[in-house]
Every structure is written in structure tokens, then in C-alpha cells.
Design a protein around this motif. Structure first.
Motif, mmCIF file in Angstrom:
data_model
loop_
_atom_site.group_PDB
_atom_site.id
_atom_site.type_symbol
_atom_site.label_atom_id
_atom_site.label_comp_id
_atom_site.label_asym_id
_atom_site.label_seq_id
_atom_site.Cartn_x
_atom_site.Cartn_y
_atom_site.Cartn_z
ATOM 1 N N ARG A 189 -2.632 -4.517 6.209
ATOM 2 C CA ARG A 189 -1.288 -4.315 5.658
ATOM 3 C C ARG A 189 -1.411 -4.308 4.146
ATOM 4 N N ALA A 190 -0.722 -3.400 3.483
ATOM 5 C CA ALA A 190 -0.757 -3.330 2.024
ATOM 6 C C ALA A 190 0.611 -2.960 1.498
ATOM 7 N N ASN A 191 0.866 -3.378 0.283
ATOM 8 C CA ASN A 191 2.064 -2.970 -0.439
ATOM 9 C C ASN A 191 1.631 -2.059 -1.571
ATOM 10 N N ALA A 192 2.508 -1.221 -2.038
ATOM 11 C CA ALA A 192 2.188 -0.283 -3.110
ATOM 12 C C ALA A 192 2.972 -0.641 -4.361
ATOM 13 N N ALA A 193 2.305 -0.558 -5.494
ATOM 14 C CA ALA A 193 2.958 -0.862 -6.771
ATOM 15 C C ALA A 193 3.984 0.213 -7.134
ATOM 16 N N HIS A 194 3.693 1.430 -6.764
ATOM 17 C CA HIS A 194 4.605 2.543 -7.029
ATOM 18 C C HIS A 194 5.534 2.718 -5.833
ATOM 19 N N SER A 195 6.433 3.628 -5.927
ATOM 20 C CA SER A 195 7.353 3.890 -4.816
ATOM 21 C C SER A 195 6.701 4.837 -3.811
ATOM 22 N N SER A 196 5.569 4.437 -3.278
ATOM 23 C CA SER A 196 4.854 5.260 -2.298
ATOM 24 C C SER A 196 5.521 5.168 -0.940
ATOM 25 N N SER A 197 5.566 6.282 -0.254
ATOM 26 C CA SER A 197 6.130 6.279 1.093
ATOM 27 C C SER A 197 5.035 6.245 2.152
ATOM 28 N N GLU A 198 3.772 6.436 1.726
ATOM 29 C CA GLU A 198 2.683 6.456 2.700
ATOM 30 C C GLU A 198 1.410 5.878 2.089
ATOM 31 N N LEU A 199 0.680 5.136 2.917
ATOM 32 C CA LEU A 199 -0.644 4.638 2.556
ATOM 33 C C LEU A 199 -1.642 5.238 3.536
ATOM 34 N N VAL A 200 -2.780 5.653 3.025
ATOM 35 C CA VAL A 200 -3.830 6.230 3.860
ATOM 36 C C VAL A 200 -4.986 5.235 3.900
ATOM 37 N N TRP A 201 -5.433 4.902 5.122
ATOM 38 C CA TRP A 201 -6.524 3.954 5.341
ATOM 39 C C TRP A 201 -7.786 4.718 5.716
ATOM 40 N N LEU A 202 -8.885 4.425 5.011
ATOM 41 C CA LEU A 202 -10.180 5.035 5.314
ATOM 42 C C LEU A 202 -11.159 3.936 5.722
ATOM 43 N N TYR A 203 -11.856 4.190 6.803
ATOM 44 C CA TYR A 203 -12.834 3.260 7.361
ATOM 45 C C TYR A 203 -14.172 3.974 7.377
ATOM 46 N N ASN A 204 -15.103 3.488 6.569
ATOM 47 C CA ASN A 204 -16.406 4.142 6.422
ATOM 48 C C ASN A 204 -16.256 5.610 6.051
ATOM 49 N N GLY A 205 -15.289 5.904 5.192
ATOM 50 C CA GLY A 205 -15.094 7.258 4.672
ATOM 51 C C GLY A 205 -14.234 8.185 5.505
ATOM 52 N N GLU A 206 -13.757 7.720 6.658
ATOM 53 C CA GLU A 206 -12.926 8.568 7.519
ATOM 54 C C GLU A 206 -11.515 8.001 7.631
ATOM 55 N N ILE A 207 -10.512 8.883 7.614
ATOM 56 C CA ILE A 207 -9.125 8.440 7.754
ATOM 57 C C ILE A 207 -8.919 7.875 9.155
ATOM 58 N N ILE A 208 -8.394 6.645 9.207
ATOM 59 C CA ILE A 208 -8.130 6.022 10.508
ATOM 60 C C ILE A 208 -6.649 5.776 10.744
ATOM 61 N N ALA A 209 -5.862 5.764 9.655
ATOM 62 C CA ALA A 209 -4.432 5.482 9.832
ATOM 63 C C ALA A 209 -3.649 5.919 8.610
ATOM 64 N N ARG A 210 -2.387 6.158 8.846
ATOM 65 C CA ARG A 210 -1.401 6.400 7.790
ATOM 66 C C ARG A 210 -0.247 5.458 8.097
ATOM 67 N N THR A 211 0.091 4.605 7.132
ATOM 68 C CA THR A 211 1.163 3.640 7.340
ATOM 69 C C THR A 211 2.133 3.677 6.178
ATOM 70 N N LYS A 212 3.272 3.063 6.382
ATOM 71 C CA LYS A 212 4.226 2.832 5.303
ATOM 72 C C LYS A 212 3.855 1.514 4.636
ATOM 73 N N PRO A 213 4.177 1.334 3.347
ATOM 74 C CA PRO A 213 3.896 0.047 2.705
ATOM 75 C C PRO A 213 4.528 -1.102 3.501
ATOM 76 N N GLY A 214 3.762 -2.167 3.725
ATOM 77 C CA GLY A 214 4.244 -3.318 4.477
ATOM 78 C C GLY A 214 4.059 -3.219 5.978
ATOM 79 N N GLU A 215 3.724 -2.050 6.486
ATOM 80 C CA GLU A 215 3.505 -1.847 7.919
ATOM 81 C C GLU A 215 2.077 -2.278 8.282
#
Length: 70
Positions: free
Chosen positions: A14-40
Motif C-alpha cells: 500500500r502506498a500514498n502519493a505526494a501528488h494528486s495521483s489517481s493511479e500507482l503502478v507496482w513493478l515486481y522484478n521489473g514487471e508490472i504486477i498491479a495498478r492501484t489507487k493511492p491507499g488501496e
């Protein structure tokens, strides 16, 4: 250490964004594994070995860690 099989061990991400981001992209060993909203929360299945985990917001701000599961 836990006696639970790895199939039952998950890391909550879970992560929060300093800016008004609507989406966070998670990479695991260089590959996208998830897209979440801040706080999700996203649950990552644990696997043995050394891993890199990175999260990036839509403005390009990022953070990463390297960790090892034994």
C-alpha cells in the motif's frame, strides 16, 4: 519464521502519493504486477529469492526496495 506454506504468505502493498495521483503502478522484478489507487492494498504472493519491488505514480515519482525471502 513462519510454518505456513508460501501459498498462504502474502505481503500487503500500500502506498500514498505526494501528488494528486489517481493511479500507482507496482513493478515486481521489473514487471508490472498491479495498478492501484493511492491507499488501496494489493497482496503480493511471497516466493523465495531476492526481489526488487518498485511503485511509481503517474507523475514519475517512485520508490523501491530490494529484499530477500528465505
Amino acid at each position: 519464521t513462519s510454518d505456513l506454506p508460501y501459498d498462504f504468505q502474502k505481503i500487503p502493498l500500500r502506498a500514498n502519493a505526494a501528488h494528486s495521483s489517481s493511479e500507482l503502478v507496482w513493478l515486481y522484478n521489473g514487471e508490472i504486477i498491479a495498478r492501484t489507487k493511492p491507499g488501496e492494498t494489493y497482496y503480493l504472493q511471497m516466493t523465495k529469492g531476492e526481489h526488487q519491488l518498485m511503485v511509481i505514480d503517474q507523475h514519475g515519482s517512485s520508490d523501491k526496495i530490494v529484499y530477500t525471502v528465505h
